[in-house]
Design an enzyme around this catalytic site. Sequence first.
Site, PDB file in Angstrom:
ATOM      1  N   ASP A   1       0.830  -1.207   0.000  1.00  0.00           N
ATOM      2  CA  ASP A   1       0.000   0.000   0.000  1.00  0.00           C
ATOM      3  C   ASP A   1       0.866   1.260   0.000  1.00  0.00           C
ATOM      4  OD1 ASP A   1      -2.271  -1.650   0.149  1.00  0.00           O
ATOM      5  OD2 ASP A   1      -2.103  -1.756   2.331  1.00  0.00           O
TER       6      ASP A   1
ATOM      7  N   HIS B   1      -5.451  -3.830   5.139  1.00  0.00           N
ATOM      8  CA  HIS B   1      -4.926  -4.140   3.804  1.00  0.00           C
ATOM      9  C   HIS B   1      -6.043  -4.591   2.868  1.00  0.00           C
ATOM     10  CE1 HIS B   1      -1.995  -5.084   0.783  1.00  0.00           C
ATOM     11  NE2 HIS B   1      -2.264  -6.379   0.798  1.00  0.00           N
TER      12      HIS B   1
END
Length: 353
Positions: free
Chosen positions: A187, A214
């Site tokens: 990310d 996530h």
Amino acid sequence: MFAAIRTPAARTLLFAGRRAFSDYSPFGRIATSSAKPAKVAVLGATGGIGQPLSLLLKLNPYVTDLALYDIRGAPGVAADLSHINTNSTVKGYAAGEEGLKTALQGADIVLIPAGVPRKPGMERDDLFNTNASIVRDLAKAAAQYSPEANMLIIANPVNSTVPIVSEVFKARKVYNPKRLFGVTTLDVVRASRFISELKGSDPAHHNITVAGGHSGLTIVPLLSEKYPEIVGEARDALIKRIQFGGDEVVNAKEGMGSATLSMAYAGARMANALLKARAGETGLSEPAFVDSPLYKDAGVDFFASEVEFGPEGVKKIHPLPKTNEYENGLLSTALKDLKANIKKGIDFTKTNP
């Protein structure tokens, strides 16, 4: 037709392979004095993430022993990688208790990319029923054969698989919260890349805190501290792309896989930081989904934020930077989803011990 390689410059290139590959490795060189033998095990080593992850680990000068395990094909992948001229050994282990045991014993870091990938239209949570069982079984083996290793969980949905591993370790009385990590590095990798595209700059110049979890709306890029000028539609589009970057790859691959190469890079990057910390380097941190105090009062036991690494694994969990009203709204949504995701993983281990 081959005369060109006889020029001095070409000969230099031709014989460059005689030098240590760490000269060219993305992980750089290490001083001999800081070298410390390290065994790294990859469980799920022949899959779309596992193979490129294993390749990157073979190139890492901190890795001296690379153990590959999967339900099929691990010895073949290991044989292939073993021909690369870096100073580490690679062994592949066939499916079964004995192979898994040997792969795990003595491991300093265990990475678990095992599981099925997403397909178009699937959410990470749709993978739960299949991947939860896979991660649980591998966690049982790790708790028995490598209970002191740093566990890096890549298998999705990370928001639920990390709690599964924690519950398995707790049941066997070997749980150490400093040693368990959900790999959310991708990310941050995406955030730095996408911002660099927006600004026409080098991604290395951008280090963004991405908090939460996530998956989808649990991914919270905190832009305001460093990029207060990114507002409105540009900000909304950037945050959505970071949150749903995996969908971009899944759709582009047209059913042929998910974000495997970039995820492998992210996993290798995080493993590298932990290996460096283990060797005594300081000031190393990466975002990670860990057992965190930041939002326990809200019933969220695991949360991704900047984590500083040490020889013991987690050295310090950093608080979030100052956030604005917009980001507080994102965090509120993320916490609600995270609480449900974490509970789902814990409930799974209770009903499927």
